[in-house]
Structures are given as structure tokens and as C-alpha cells.
Design a protein around this motif. Sequence first.
Motif, PDB file in Angstrom:
ATOM      1  N   VAL A 165       0.831  -1.204   0.000  1.00 51.14           N
ATOM      2  CA  VAL A 165       0.000   0.000   0.000  1.00 51.14           C
ATOM      3  C   VAL A 165       0.866   1.255   0.000  1.00 51.14           C
ATOM      4  N   LYS A 166       1.972   1.242   0.715  1.00 51.31           N
ATOM      5  CA  LYS A 166       2.890   2.390   0.707  1.00 51.31           C
ATOM      6  C   LYS A 166       3.416   2.642  -0.694  1.00 51.31           C
ATOM      7  N   CYS A 167       3.754   1.567  -1.411  1.00 55.52           N
ATOM      8  CA  CYS A 167       4.229   1.695  -2.794  1.00 55.52           C
ATOM      9  C   CYS A 167       3.144   2.258  -3.698  1.00 55.52           C
ATOM     10  N   LEU A 168       1.912   1.865  -3.433  1.00 56.56           N
ATOM     11  CA  LEU A 168       0.778   2.368  -4.196  1.00 56.56           C
ATOM     12  C   LEU A 168       0.597   3.863  -3.950  1.00 56.56           C
ATOM     13  N   GLU A 169       0.657   4.253  -2.694  1.00 57.82           N
ATOM     14  CA  GLU A 169       0.473   5.659  -2.320  1.00 57.82           C
ATOM     15  C   GLU A 169       1.608   6.535  -2.839  1.00 57.82           C
ATOM     16  N   ASN A 170       2.800   5.945  -2.964  1.00 59.05           N
ATOM     17  CA  ASN A 170       3.954   6.693  -3.483  1.00 59.05           C
ATOM     18  C   ASN A 170       4.049   6.650  -5.006  1.00 59.05           C
ATOM     19  N   GLU A 171       3.038   6.036  -5.637  1.00 65.27           N
ATOM     20  CA  GLU A 171       2.935   5.948  -7.093  1.00 65.27           C
ATOM     21  C   GLU A 171       4.071   5.147  -7.729  1.00 65.27           C
ATOM     22  N   LYS A 172       4.619   4.202  -6.975  1.00 69.13           N
ATOM     23  CA  LYS A 172       5.609   3.288  -7.531  1.00 69.13           C
ATOM     24  C   LYS A 172       4.930   2.045  -8.112  1.00 69.13           C
ATOM     25  N   VAL A 173       3.747   1.726  -7.572  1.00 70.21           N
ATOM     26  CA  VAL A 173       2.923   0.629  -8.077  1.00 70.21           C
ATOM     27  C   VAL A 173       1.630   1.226  -8.610  1.00 70.21           C
ATOM     28  N   ALA A 174       1.229   0.787  -9.801  1.00 68.27           N
ATOM     29  CA  ALA A 174       0.024   1.353 -10.431  1.00 68.27           C
ATOM     30  C   ALA A 174      -1.248   0.741  -9.859  1.00 68.27           C
ATOM     31  N   PHE A 175      -1.263  -0.588  -9.716  1.00 69.77           N
ATOM     32  CA  PHE A 175      -2.455  -1.296  -9.241  1.00 69.77           C
ATOM     33  C   PHE A 175      -2.061  -2.455  -8.326  1.00 69.77           C
ATOM     34  N   LEU A 176      -2.945  -2.734  -7.383  1.00 72.75           N
ATOM     35  CA  LEU A 176      -2.866  -3.965  -6.598  1.00 72.75           C
ATOM     36  C   LEU A 176      -4.185  -4.706  -6.769  1.00 72.75           C
ATOM     37  N   ILE A 177      -4.104  -5.982  -7.117  1.00 77.05           N
ATOM     38  CA  ILE A 177      -5.294  -6.831  -7.130  1.00 77.05           C
ATOM     39  C   ILE A 177      -5.389  -7.423  -5.725  1.00 77.05           C
ATOM     40  N   SER A 178      -6.500  -7.184  -5.062  1.00 78.86           N
ATOM     41  CA  SER A 178      -6.580  -7.582  -3.669  1.00 78.86           C
ATOM     42  C   SER A 178      -7.858  -8.344  -3.367  1.00 78.86           C
ATOM     43  N   ILE A 181     -12.898  -9.564  -6.327  1.00 86.38           N
ATOM     44  CA  ILE A 181     -11.594  -9.212  -6.885  1.00 86.38           C
ATOM     45  C   ILE A 181     -11.512  -7.688  -6.854  1.00 86.38           C
ATOM     46  N   GLU A 182     -10.756  -7.163  -5.917  1.00 84.16           N
ATOM     47  CA  GLU A 182     -10.683  -5.722  -5.723  1.00 84.16           C
ATOM     48  C   GLU A 182      -9.503  -5.132  -6.480  1.00 84.16           C
ATOM     49  N   ILE A 183      -9.706  -3.952  -7.047  1.00 85.60           N
ATOM     50  CA  ILE A 183      -8.620  -3.205  -7.686  1.00 85.60           C
ATOM     51  C   ILE A 183      -8.282  -2.031  -6.777  1.00 85.60           C
ATOM     52  N   LEU A 184      -7.097  -2.035  -6.195  1.00 80.38           N
ATOM     53  CA  LEU A 184      -6.670  -0.941  -5.334  1.00 80.38           C
ATOM     54  C   LEU A 184      -5.791   0.024  -6.125  1.00 80.38           C
ATOM     55  N   THR A 185      -6.066   1.300  -5.973  1.00 85.36           N
ATOM     56  CA  THR A 185      -5.270   2.360  -6.595  1.00 85.36           C
ATOM     57  C   THR A 185      -4.903   3.381  -5.527  1.00 85.36           C
ATOM     58  N   LYS A 186      -4.041   4.306  -5.884  1.00 85.86           N
ATOM     59  CA  LYS A 186      -3.681   5.364  -4.950  1.00 85.86           C
ATOM     60  C   LYS A 186      -4.917   6.136  -4.510  1.00 85.86           C
ATOM     61  N   GLU A 187      -5.869   6.300  -5.423  1.00 84.99           N
ATOM     62  CA  GLU A 187      -7.039   7.123  -5.155  1.00 84.99           C
ATOM     63  C   GLU A 187      -8.063   6.457  -4.245  1.00 84.99           C
ATOM     64  N   ASN A 188      -8.139   5.124  -4.252  1.00 88.18           N
ATOM     65  CA  ASN A 188      -9.214   4.479  -3.479  1.00 88.18           C
ATOM     66  C   ASN A 188      -8.746   3.652  -2.285  1.00 88.18           C
ATOM     67  N   VAL A 189      -7.429   3.482  -2.145  1.00 85.70           N
ATOM     68  CA  VAL A 189      -6.948   2.553  -1.114  1.00 85.70           C
ATOM     69  C   VAL A 189      -7.308   3.006   0.298  1.00 85.70           C
TER      70      VAL A 189
END
Length: 350
Positions: free
Chosen positions: A290-303, A335-343
Amino acid sequence: MITINDIAKEAKVSAGTVDRVIHERGGVSKKTAAKIKSIIAKHDFQINAIASSLALNKRVQIAVLIPDYDAGNTFWKSPMLGILKAKEEVKKIGASVSYFSFNQFDEASYVRQFKEVIASKPDALLLAPLFGSATKGLAKELDDKEIPYVFLNINLEGCNNISFIGQDAYMSGFLAGKLMQLSIKEKSAIAIMQTRANLDNNHAIYKRIKGFEDYFSSNKLSVPLLNINLVDLENTEVLAEKLKTMFVENPYIKGVYVPNSRVFRFVKAINNTKINDLVLLGFDGTEENVKCLENEKVAFLISQQPFKEAYEAIKLMVDFLVDKKELDERIYSPIEILTKENVQFSKHSK
């Protein structure tokens, strides 16, 4: 003094059903619940006397076998917490939960703990079948001893498990393929990171990769998919050198697909300048990811919802053992799609 069993007999239901109504745990029809509540009121049954009045026909024991977690691999912490929460709740109705764990990178550890579980003679087993070939052999012992078992997180085929609770790994991989295809530019290549020595022995990872590849083939997309074997992710410096070489030899790689919960390892190992030119996609809303997602290093997480899956699995297995309630063959999680905007709004932030 009236007991839960007395109420159950009068209502012509099981003691477990009465307990569900008392604790408002759902799963009982409105008509039956109203009938039970009426009997409770008629006899002035005191709910605070539940613990002493409960007397099930049989006290049940559920064993759990799931991987350990540590600071570098935290995914299995959430299921463990879900199991512990359910353990406290089902204790009120005479069910006990025994917890066993193993090293997820050591098949011998898994086999040893499996043997310990069988020796404990549980009434049922909740199991994460991480090592497919070993599980198929050991599951025969469960079948021979008539111990019902439920698979958690990994839907291993070819066994007699009464249910599976978790995500559809193939479809999650297929969705990941779509997200990646929409995110990369034309004439780009994608690196699929294979981080297990025996991929076909890990059913969930294998299915995630198969679904990902099938998205591109089924849509006739001519995107180069490169399968990269990188098993040792613990040494960041060594991993960084291997990835640097990979990018030099394959300059068109613009997408990196990590089909497990360790995408954060790749973020740490990829040069900051290079990573801004890549689309990284991984799995699971662990704290590091999640930290990587928030820092925009990861585009998406399937969760998914690992805490809820494990918690519900225990409750459903108690229903199966106590109330003889049949379980669905497959109980799929969203099947959840996590992004910086919704996490920040997801369950993973809580």
C-alpha cells in the motif's frame, strides 16, 4: 433453569441455531428467529447465562494450517487475525480452534505440520494448500480418517475438500492482464516475475500467471510477455543487479507483473529513475504494498479480503459441524482493484 438445548427442542431447531439468534450472527430465517425469541422471552432466559447453560451434543475441534508471516511477507497476518477473532466467538458455542503454521518456502515444514494436525485428530481442517503435490498425498490421509477439510486462499484441484474460500486466481490474473494492457504504451514488453522454484506446485500463482497470459492471447494482442525467474527476493542488492541486467537486455520492458504479495521487493530494487518509466502491478493490500501504491511506484494492486475469508471460514465450518449445514463448493471473494485514489477507503486501511 431452561437451557439452550431446551429452547432448541421447543423450537425444533439445533442448539447452534438458537445460539446464532442469541448472538445475532445471522443465517436464520426471520420466522425461525422470531419463534426462538418468543420462547426466550416466555421463559425469561438470561443471555448472560449463555456460557454456563450451553451444552452442545458434541464439542467440536477445528484445526487450522496456514503459513507463517514475518516482516518481509505479511500477507498471512490478516488471515491469522481473522482466525483468532472467530476462535474467540465460536468458543461460546463449544467449538475450539487449534492453530498450526509452517514456513511457506519450506515444503518439509509444511509436511511436518500437516502430520501434527492429523495426529491431533480434529473434527475438521481449514488448510492453505500451498504445496500442491504434497497436499494431494497428505489429503488422502484426511479422506481415510474421514476428516472434512476446507481450502483457504488456494483452490487446489483433484482433492475432496468440501469447500474452497478465497479469490478466483485465474480471473484475478485475467483482470491484471487487462489493467496492464490499458496502462502500457504500444510496442512495449511485459516482464512476468516467477518467484517460485516450482511454479506448477503453487496453484494460485500458476493460475494468476495463466489468466494474465490468456488475456493477451484471447484478445489477440501481440505484446511480448517475458517470463523472468527470480526466486531470491530477500537480498535487495542482488535483486537490483539482476533487474538492471534484465532491463539492459530487454529495453522495451515497460510493464512488470508480480503475481504475489511481494511487489514491494521489486520497488526497493528498481532504480528510482527507471521505476517512473514502468507500470508495476502486484497483489494484496499489505502495508508495504500500500505504501508503494500511495507513493505511485505501483500502479495497481489486485486484492481480496483475507481477514474476512479466514474469519468466515471458521464460522461456516462450525455451522457445518454443529448444524450440519452444507457449504457451497466454492465461496469466492471479490476481486478488488486498489489504486492510490481508493486505497484509503478500502478495508485494508483499517
